[in-house]
Design a protein around this motif. Structure first.
Motif, PDB file in Angstrom:
ATOM      1  N   GLU A 209       0.801  -1.159  -0.017  1.00 39.05           N
ATOM      2  CA  GLU A 209       0.061   0.005  -0.147  1.00 39.05           C
ATOM      3  C   GLU A 209       0.906   1.371   0.028  1.00 39.05           C
ATOM      4  O   GLU A 209       0.470   2.201  -0.544  1.00 39.05           O
ATOM      5  CB  GLU A 209      -0.844  -0.085   1.215  1.00 39.05           C
ATOM      6  CG  GLU A 209      -2.095  -1.063   1.147  1.00 39.05           C
ATOM      7  CD  GLU A 209      -2.828  -0.929   2.392  1.00 39.05           C
ATOM      8  OE1 GLU A 209      -2.647  -0.114   3.380  1.00 39.05           O
ATOM      9  OE2 GLU A 209      -3.679  -1.724   2.554  1.00 39.05           O
TER      10      GLU A 209
ATOM     11  N   ASN B  60       5.485   2.953  -4.248  1.00 40.22           N
ATOM     12  CA  ASN B  60       5.202   3.359  -5.557  1.00 40.22           C
ATOM     13  C   ASN B  60       5.268   2.191  -6.478  1.00 40.22           C
ATOM     14  O   ASN B  60       5.700   1.033  -6.167  1.00 40.22           O
ATOM     15  CB  ASN B  60       6.027   4.616  -5.994  1.00 40.22           C
ATOM     16  CG  ASN B  60       7.467   4.222  -6.167  1.00 40.22           C
ATOM     17  OD1 ASN B  60       7.972   2.985  -6.721  1.00 40.22           O
ATOM     18  ND2 ASN B  60       8.243   5.240  -5.629  1.00 40.22           N
ATOM     19  N   LYS B  61       5.020   2.488  -7.747  1.00 42.30           N
ATOM     20  CA  LYS B  61       4.804   1.444  -8.815  1.00 42.30           C
ATOM     21  C   LYS B  61       6.173   0.920  -9.013  1.00 42.30           C
ATOM     22  O   LYS B  61       6.395  -0.443  -9.273  1.00 42.30           O
ATOM     23  CB  LYS B  61       4.194   2.165 -10.143  1.00 42.30           C
ATOM     24  CG  LYS B  61       4.202   0.941 -11.369  1.00 42.30           C
ATOM     25  CD  LYS B  61       3.482   1.474 -12.348  1.00 42.30           C
ATOM     26  CE  LYS B  61       3.462   0.534 -13.660  1.00 42.30           C
ATOM     27  NZ  LYS B  61       3.030   0.993 -14.924  1.00 42.30           N
ATOM     28  N   GLN B  62       7.406   1.334  -9.335  1.00 36.82           N
ATOM     29  CA  GLN B  62       8.698   1.040  -9.405  1.00 36.82           C
ATOM     30  C   GLN B  62       8.978   0.243  -8.155  1.00 36.82           C
ATOM     31  O   GLN B  62       9.751  -0.972  -8.373  1.00 36.82           O
ATOM     32  CB  GLN B  62       9.522   1.890  -9.664  1.00 36.82           C
ATOM     33  CG  GLN B  62      11.044   1.674  -9.980  1.00 36.82           C
ATOM     34  CD  GLN B  62      12.062   2.704 -10.038  1.00 36.82           C
ATOM     35  OE1 GLN B  62      12.068   3.722  -9.728  1.00 36.82           O
ATOM     36  NE2 GLN B  62      13.296   2.415 -10.377  1.00 36.82           N
ATOM     37  N   GLN B  63       8.698   0.743  -6.904  1.00 34.02           N
ATOM     38  CA  GLN B  63       9.304  -0.189  -5.787  1.00 34.02           C
ATOM     39  C   GLN B  63       8.456  -1.335  -5.630  1.00 34.02           C
ATOM     40  O   GLN B  63       8.972  -2.450  -5.372  1.00 34.02           O
ATOM     41  CB  GLN B  63       8.751   0.955  -4.644  1.00 34.02           C
ATOM     42  CG  GLN B  63       9.817   1.937  -4.524  1.00 34.02           C
ATOM     43  CD  GLN B  63       9.262   2.914  -3.174  1.00 34.02           C
ATOM     44  OE1 GLN B  63       8.150   3.010  -2.984  1.00 34.02           O
ATOM     45  NE2 GLN B  63      10.355   3.488  -2.519  1.00 34.02           N
ATOM     46  N   LYS B  64       6.997  -1.447  -6.178  1.00 27.56           N
ATOM     47  CA  LYS B  64       6.236  -2.500  -6.114  1.00 27.56           C
ATOM     48  C   LYS B  64       6.748  -3.743  -7.065  1.00 27.56           C
ATOM     49  O   LYS B  64       6.995  -4.715  -6.836  1.00 27.56           O
ATOM     50  CB  LYS B  64       4.865  -2.274  -6.488  1.00 27.56           C
ATOM     51  CG  LYS B  64       3.863  -1.569  -5.445  1.00 27.56           C
ATOM     52  CD  LYS B  64       2.651  -1.368  -5.867  1.00 27.56           C
ATOM     53  CE  LYS B  64       1.947  -0.371  -4.967  1.00 27.56           C
ATOM     54  NZ  LYS B  64       0.599   0.181  -5.542  1.00 27.56           N
ATOM     55  N   GLU B  65       7.359  -3.061  -8.124  1.00 26.20           N
ATOM     56  CA  GLU B  65       7.800  -4.095  -9.194  1.00 26.20           C
ATOM     57  C   GLU B  65       9.268  -4.556  -8.761  1.00 26.20           C
ATOM     58  O   GLU B  65       9.326  -5.963  -8.857  1.00 26.20           O
ATOM     59  CB  GLU B  65       8.213  -3.387 -10.395  1.00 26.20           C
ATOM     60  CG  GLU B  65       8.535  -4.246 -11.638  1.00 26.20           C
ATOM     61  CD  GLU B  65       8.523  -3.478 -12.895  1.00 26.20           C
ATOM     62  OE1 GLU B  65       9.704  -3.635 -13.754  1.00 26.20           O
ATOM     63  OE2 GLU B  65       7.616  -2.698 -13.219  1.00 26.20           O
TER      64      GLU B  65
ATOM     65  N   ASP C 211       8.342  -7.157  -5.797  1.00 26.94           N
ATOM     66  CA  ASP C 211       7.648  -8.484  -6.308  1.00 26.94           C
ATOM     67  C   ASP C 211       8.848  -9.257  -7.166  1.00 26.94           C
ATOM     68  O   ASP C 211       8.866 -10.583  -7.141  1.00 26.94           O
ATOM     69  CB  ASP C 211       6.666  -8.051  -7.564  1.00 26.94           C
ATOM     70  CG  ASP C 211       5.368  -7.583  -6.726  1.00 26.94           C
ATOM     71  OD1 ASP C 211       5.282  -7.879  -5.524  1.00 26.94           O
ATOM     72  OD2 ASP C 211       4.337  -7.142  -7.453  1.00 26.94           O
TER      73      ASP C 211
END
Length: 88
Positions: free
Chosen positions: A44, A47-52, A55
């Motif tokens: 939550e 950001n998008k890059q950190q999530k990628e 993962d």
């Protein structure tokens, strides 16, 4: 030849029996739920890059862990087989 047969047997046992055991183990299921809750809270705030990146790291770590577990299980089966052959 014996090694190839043992590899096939241990792979079969690893994939089917352990999956059934893990699915029915309450402690394992509780730890999986705890893992999911922690992951959901973390995802939550990223950001998008950190999530990628996270993962990708989790996928790599999971693959490493799965391979280690497979090797440990197979080695245990080899040692059991050697013990049984020594006793025969």
């Amino acid at each position: 030849m014996d090694n190839e047969i043992l590899e096939m047997v241990t792979q079969c046992l690893t994939e089917s029996r352990l999956n059934r055991i893990m699915c029915s183990d309450e402690e394992y299921q509780a730890s999986k739920m705890h893992e999911k809750v922690a992951y959901d809270k973390l995802i939550e705030i990223l950001n998008k890059q950190q999530k990628e990146l996270l993962d990708n790291f989790i996928a790599a770590e999971s693959e490493t862990g799965a391979n280690a577990e497979r090797l440990i299980y197979q080695q245990g089966m080899r040692e059991l087989y050697a013990l049984l052959m020594a006793l025969a």
